[in-house]
Write a protein that holds these residues in place. Structure first.
Motif, PDB file in Angstrom:
ATOM      1  N   GLU A   1      29.762 -36.888 -22.167  1.00  0.00           N
ATOM      2  CA  GLU A   1      31.114 -36.700 -21.658  1.00  0.00           C
ATOM      3  C   GLU A   1      31.213 -36.743 -20.132  1.00  0.00           C
ATOM      4  N   ASP A   2      30.320 -36.027 -19.454  1.00  0.00           N
ATOM      5  CA  ASP A   2      30.539 -35.789 -18.033  1.00  0.00           C
ATOM      6  C   ASP A   2      29.598 -36.530 -17.095  1.00  0.00           C
ATOM      7  N   TYR A   3      28.502 -37.062 -17.610  1.00  0.00           N
ATOM      8  CA  TYR A   3      27.476 -37.617 -16.728  1.00  0.00           C
ATOM      9  C   TYR A   3      27.172 -39.067 -17.086  1.00  0.00           C
ATOM     10  N   ASN A   4      26.857 -39.841 -16.052  1.00  0.00           N
ATOM     11  CA  ASN A   4      26.440 -41.223 -16.265  1.00  0.00           C
ATOM     12  C   ASN A   4      24.934 -41.366 -16.332  1.00  0.00           C
ATOM     13  N   SER A   5      24.215 -40.344 -15.888  1.00  0.00           N
ATOM     14  CA  SER A   5      22.762 -40.430 -15.859  1.00  0.00           C
ATOM     15  C   SER A   5      22.148 -39.036 -15.825  1.00  0.00           C
ATOM     16  N   ALA A   6      20.870 -38.970 -16.176  1.00  0.00           N
ATOM     17  CA  ALA A   6      20.084 -37.741 -16.064  1.00  0.00           C
ATOM     18  C   ALA A   6      19.119 -37.917 -14.892  1.00  0.00           C
ATOM     19  N   VAL A   7      19.051 -36.923 -14.009  1.00  0.00           N
ATOM     20  CA  VAL A   7      18.314 -37.060 -12.755  1.00  0.00           C
ATOM     21  C   VAL A   7      17.286 -35.937 -12.621  1.00  0.00           C
ATOM     22  N   TRP A   8      16.041 -36.337 -12.310  1.00  0.00           N
ATOM     23  CA  TRP A   8      14.967 -35.403 -11.969  1.00  0.00           C
ATOM     24  C   TRP A   8      14.499 -35.718 -10.555  1.00  0.00           C
ATOM     25  N   PHE A   9      14.482 -34.711  -9.689  1.00  0.00           N
ATOM     26  CA  PHE A   9      14.079 -34.901  -8.294  1.00  0.00           C
ATOM     27  C   PHE A   9      12.993 -33.882  -7.977  1.00  0.00           C
ATOM     28  N   ASP A  10      11.740 -34.353  -7.849  1.00  0.00           N
ATOM     29  CA  ASP A  10      10.598 -33.487  -7.541  1.00  0.00           C
ATOM     30  C   ASP A  10      10.097 -33.822  -6.140  1.00  0.00           C
ATOM     31  N   TYR A  11       9.757 -32.811  -5.366  1.00  0.00           N
ATOM     32  CA  TYR A  11       9.396 -33.064  -3.975  1.00  0.00           C
ATOM     33  C   TYR A  11       8.372 -32.049  -3.467  1.00  0.00           C
ATOM     34  N   LYS A  12       7.717 -32.442  -2.386  1.00  0.00           N
ATOM     35  CA  LYS A  12       6.812 -31.572  -1.641  1.00  0.00           C
ATOM     36  C   LYS A  12       7.275 -31.545  -0.190  1.00  0.00           C
ATOM     37  N   GLN A  13       6.874 -30.526   0.525  1.00  0.00           N
ATOM     38  CA  GLN A  13       7.218 -30.446   1.945  1.00  0.00           C
ATOM     39  C   GLN A  13       5.989 -30.022   2.744  1.00  0.00           C
ATOM     40  N   VAL A  14       5.708 -30.746   3.805  1.00  0.00           N
ATOM     41  CA  VAL A  14       4.672 -30.377   4.773  1.00  0.00           C
ATOM     42  C   VAL A  14       5.394 -30.216   6.112  1.00  0.00           C
ATOM     43  N   PHE A  15       5.304 -29.040   6.713  1.00  0.00           N
ATOM     44  CA  PHE A  15       6.199 -28.759   7.833  1.00  0.00           C
ATOM     45  C   PHE A  15       5.541 -27.886   8.898  1.00  0.00           C
ATOM     46  N   GLY A  16       6.147 -27.913  10.070  1.00  0.00           N
ATOM     47  CA  GLY A  16       5.879 -26.960  11.131  1.00  0.00           C
ATOM     48  C   GLY A  16       7.168 -26.221  11.441  1.00  0.00           C
ATOM     49  N   GLN A  17       7.042 -24.982  11.882  1.00  0.00           N
ATOM     50  CA  GLN A  17       8.241 -24.182  12.173  1.00  0.00           C
ATOM     51  C   GLN A  17       8.056 -23.420  13.474  1.00  0.00           C
ATOM     52  N   LEU A  18       9.004 -23.597  14.382  1.00  0.00           N
ATOM     53  CA  LEU A  18       9.022 -22.870  15.657  1.00  0.00           C
ATOM     54  C   LEU A  18      10.149 -21.844  15.609  1.00  0.00           C
ATOM     55  N   ASP A  19       9.792 -20.573  15.778  1.00  0.00           N
ATOM     56  CA  ASP A  19      10.771 -19.479  15.769  1.00  0.00           C
ATOM     57  C   ASP A  19      10.897 -18.874  17.155  1.00  0.00           C
ATOM     58  N   LEU A  20      12.129 -18.654  17.601  1.00  0.00           N
ATOM     59  CA  LEU A  20      12.407 -17.973  18.849  1.00  0.00           C
ATOM     60  C   LEU A  20      13.476 -16.922  18.582  1.00  0.00           C
ATOM     61  N   GLY A  21      13.235 -15.686  19.024  1.00  0.00           N
ATOM     62  CA  GLY A  21      14.239 -14.668  18.753  1.00  0.00           C
ATOM     63  C   GLY A  21      14.006 -13.363  19.483  1.00  0.00           C
ATOM     64  N   TRP A  22      15.086 -12.607  19.597  1.00  0.00           N
ATOM     65  CA  TRP A  22      15.049 -11.267  20.133  1.00  0.00           C
ATOM     66  C   TRP A  22      15.001 -10.279  18.975  1.00  0.00           C
ATOM     67  N   HIS A  23      14.198  -9.249  19.083  1.00  0.00           N
ATOM     68  CA  HIS A  23      14.081  -8.265  18.004  1.00  0.00           C
ATOM     69  C   HIS A  23      14.340  -6.857  18.526  1.00  0.00           C
ATOM     70  N   SER A  24      14.859  -6.023  17.657  1.00  0.00           N
ATOM     71  CA  SER A  24      15.048  -4.589  17.921  1.00  0.00           C
ATOM     72  C   SER A  24      15.828  -4.329  19.206  1.00  0.00           C
ATOM     73  N   LEU A  25      16.915  -5.091  19.407  1.00  0.00           N
ATOM     74  CA  LEU A  25      17.771  -4.848  20.559  1.00  0.00           C
ATOM     75  C   LEU A  25      18.479  -3.501  20.403  1.00  0.00           C
ATOM     76  N   PRO A  26      18.858  -2.857  21.514  1.00  0.00           N
ATOM     77  CA  PRO A  26      19.386  -1.495  21.434  1.00  0.00           C
ATOM     78  C   PRO A  26      20.601  -1.328  20.531  1.00  0.00           C
ATOM     79  N   PHE A  27      21.509  -2.307  20.498  1.00  0.00           N
ATOM     80  CA  PHE A  27      22.721  -2.144  19.699  1.00  0.00           C
ATOM     81  C   PHE A  27      22.432  -2.462  18.233  1.00  0.00           C
ATOM     82  N   LEU A  28      22.432  -1.444  17.381  1.00  0.00           N
ATOM     83  CA  LEU A  28      22.240  -1.588  15.930  1.00  0.00           C
ATOM     84  C   LEU A  28      20.905  -2.245  15.560  1.00  0.00           C
TER      85      LEU A  28
END
Length: 239
Positions: free
Chosen positions: A124-151
């Motif tokens: 009724e609702d679909y024209n096809s059946a889809v399977w999408f399998d993937y892997k990820q190889v990544f790097g991540q750079l984090d920058l942030g302020w922590h435990s600031l006085p307000f809250l």
């Protein structure tokens, strides 16, 4: 006003529940801002695609030494759809309350549409059946302020990028292959901005993530519908 809201929501609902493709959500990369050896951070959140629930996310991060740590991350969508990764990295204070983290990791995931889970939906609702399998190889750079006085506020960004090898399988209503084990490698860029505030050990967490996968729709024959933005709301615990 109520009629206008319904009119705006109907096309979105139709797109979500009648789409032929599988879904991919922008991953809200967790930015723990580890502070030292033995520091254990846990977070849990719910992501939305547009205004509808999209995924449940959870992360566990730990400082093995004063500068090296690791993270486990998982996201779960509807039945049979998931993503998880393991990352290891380095973290340090750049100045008072301001931190840098550099992680490298690898993950895997899978997504499918309702027709792939239940072939009866093809009638009724679909024209096809889809399977999408993937892997990820990544790097991540984090920058942030922590435990600031307000809250006890934490605020910052996580810049996650890499490559995404994938396999795409699509069958028509009769179950005949349209794309059979089609393989490729996509570029990956998924930055996130976050805000946390509350008590020292329990904080409310809000994040906004973006995924560049939406730019690769033609490569995927428009069979994978990417939500380029996702908003996540949850809690972060300093254990």
């Amino acid at each position: 006003m109520k009629k206008i809201t319904i009119m705006l929501l109907l096309p979105l609902a139709a797109m979500l529940f009648s789409s032929c493709g599988a879904w991919y959500f922008a991953k809200p990369a967790d930015v723990p801002l580890l502070e030292g050896k033995g520091d254990l951070r846990a977070s849990a959140s719910i992501s939305t695609i547009d205004i509808l629930p999209g995924a449940v996310n959870a992360a566990l991060s730990y400082g093995f030494t004063d500068h090296f740590g690791g993270q486990l991350f998982g996201a779960w969508y509807s039945e049979g759809e998931y993503y998880s990764h393991l990352a290891l990295g380095y973290y340090t204070d750049l100045s008072d309350h301001f931190m840098l983290e550099v992680f490298g990791g690898a993950g895997l995931g899978s997504s499918m549409n309702a027709a792939a889970r239940n072939p009866e939906n093809l009638k009724e609702d679909y024209n096809s059946a889809v399977w999408f399998d993937y892997k990820q190889v990544f790097g991540q750079l984090d920058l942030g302020w922590h435990s600031l006085p307000f809250l006890n506020t934490d605020i910052g960004v996580g810049l996650r990028g890499g490559i995404m090898p994938y396999t795409l399988n699509v069958t028509d209503r009769e179950g005949k292959p349209i794309y059979d084990n089609e393989e490729g490698v996509l570029p990956l860029f998924e930055p996130v901005a976050f805000l946390r505030f509350g008590f020292e050990n329990v904080k409310l967490q809000l994040s906004l993530a973006y995924s560049s996968l939406d730019l690769c729709r033609e490569t995927l024959h428009n069979q994978v519908n990417c939500s380029p933005f996702s908003v996540s709301l949850g809690i972060s615990l300093n254990l």
